[in-house]
Design a protein around this motif. Structure first.
Motif, PDB file in Angstrom:
ATOM      1  N   ASN A  60      -8.140  10.909  -4.157  1.00 21.26           N
ATOM      2  CA  ASN A  60      -9.065  10.009  -4.187  1.00 21.26           C
ATOM      3  C   ASN A  60      -8.993   8.940  -5.271  1.00 21.26           C
ATOM      4  O   ASN A  60      -9.698   8.110  -5.157  1.00 21.26           O
ATOM      5  N   ILE A 103     -11.865   5.131  -3.687  1.00 18.07           N
ATOM      6  CA  ILE A 103     -11.465   3.983  -3.019  1.00 18.07           C
ATOM      7  C   ILE A 103     -12.956   3.241  -2.788  1.00 18.07           C
ATOM      8  O   ILE A 103     -12.945   1.950  -2.744  1.00 18.07           O
ATOM      9  N   GLN A 159      -8.617  -3.956   5.137  1.00 13.35           N
ATOM     10  CA  GLN A 159      -9.608  -4.188   4.140  1.00 13.35           C
ATOM     11  C   GLN A 159      -9.327  -4.414   2.998  1.00 13.35           C
ATOM     12  O   GLN A 159      -9.994  -5.258   2.213  1.00 13.35           O
ATOM     13  N   VAL A 160      -8.202  -3.839   2.380  1.00 17.47           N
ATOM     14  CA  VAL A 160      -7.684  -4.269   1.030  1.00 17.47           C
ATOM     15  C   VAL A 160      -7.397  -5.803   1.164  1.00 17.47           C
ATOM     16  O   VAL A 160      -7.691  -6.469   0.199  1.00 17.47           O
ATOM     17  N   ASP A 206      -2.464   3.154   6.624  1.00 11.34           N
ATOM     18  CA  ASP A 206      -3.514   3.026   7.897  1.00 11.34           C
ATOM     19  C   ASP A 206      -3.742   1.467   8.178  1.00 11.34           C
ATOM     20  O   ASP A 206      -4.075   0.819   6.980  1.00 11.34           O
ATOM     21  N   THR A 247      -6.260  -0.248   9.242  1.00 13.21           N
ATOM     22  CA  THR A 247      -7.546  -0.610   8.966  1.00 13.21           C
ATOM     23  C   THR A 247      -7.901  -0.766   7.439  1.00 13.21           C
ATOM     24  O   THR A 247      -8.433  -1.583   6.808  1.00 13.21           O
ATOM     25  N   PHE A 248      -7.372   0.279   6.712  1.00  7.72           N
ATOM     26  CA  PHE A 248      -7.403   0.247   5.378  1.00  7.72           C
ATOM     27  C   PHE A 248      -6.630  -1.077   4.666  1.00  7.72           C
ATOM     28  O   PHE A 248      -7.183  -1.756   3.976  1.00  7.72           O
ATOM     29  N   THR A 249      -5.515  -1.094   5.429  1.00  9.43           N
ATOM     30  CA  THR A 249      -4.650  -2.309   4.816  1.00  9.43           C
ATOM     31  C   THR A 249      -5.421  -3.784   5.063  1.00  9.43           C
ATOM     32  O   THR A 249      -5.273  -4.460   3.884  1.00  9.43           O
ATOM     33  N   SER A 268       0.521   5.065   0.171  1.00  5.87           N
ATOM     34  CA  SER A 268      -0.410   6.139   0.701  1.00  5.87           C
ATOM     35  C   SER A 268       0.273   7.080   1.409  1.00  5.87           C
ATOM     36  O   SER A 268       1.386   6.698   2.127  1.00  5.87           O
ATOM     37  N   ILE A 290       0.852  -1.125  -0.072  1.00  7.27           N
ATOM     38  CA  ILE A 290       0.029  -0.003  -0.068  1.00  7.27           C
ATOM     39  C   ILE A 290       1.083   1.087   0.021  1.00  7.27           C
ATOM     40  O   ILE A 290       1.552   1.500   0.858  1.00  7.27           O
TER      41      ILE A 290
END
Length: 161
Positions: free
Chosen positions: A122, A149, A62-63, A56, A58-60, A52, A50
């Motif tokens: 975005n 996203i 989620q991915v 994050d 949480t985002f990682t 970015s 990732i």
């Protein structure tokens, strides 16, 4: 004798044109294949790196979850991030050929799929490379962009499926 510009082409000319169009369509379709078609079952998938401005967890997660789910629909699996982090360094991405060979040896696979998810504003872009360990100099490349996203799953599905 002059030809009339309004004459219809001869059937033989149309036949040759049709053959050329068919070949062009086949070429385009072959260039847009998915990872599943290129790599098949014999592939070790690493979690995406990732990129970015503000990483994050949480985002990682989620991915990773999205990628695992999409791979599972194709009967493929991804190496979990903690295990992958022991095999390759996400701090010095992309992994070297030697590391990819090591991943293949440890997993028993002939191909290794690595990729990045890059966030700029975005916009997101996802890049995958599938390395055939027997021919590492000729990886197969896959790339998609999304305007948000929120469309992550559909972009991953386009690449994987």
């Amino acid at each position: 004798m002059k030809k009339n510009r309004n004459e219809t082409p001869q059937p033989s000319a149309l036949k040759h044109l049709g053959i050329h169009i068919a070949w062009a369509i086949l070429l385009i379709l072959s260039m847009t294949c998915s990872i599943c078609q290129a790599a098949g079952q014999n592939t070790a998938f690493l979690p995406l790196a990732i990129i970015s401005p503000q990483p994050d967890e949480t985002f990682t997660s989620q991915v990773d979850s999205s990628l695992e789910t999409i791979l599972a629909k194709e009967n493929l699996t991804m190496i979990d991030r903690p295990t992958a982090s022991k095999l390759v360094s996400y701090d010095s991405w992309p992994p070297t050929s030697e590391l990819l060979n090591s991943v293949a040896a440890k997993t028993g696979e002939d191909n290794v799929a690595i990729g990045t998810l890059t966030i700029i504003g975005n916009q997101i872009s996802i890049d995958f490379k599938v390395f055939d360990i027997l021919d590492p100099g000729n990886p197969k490349f896959f790339f998609r962009e999304a305007s948000s996203i929120a469309s992550l799953d559909s972009v991953l599905t386009d690449i994987i499926g």
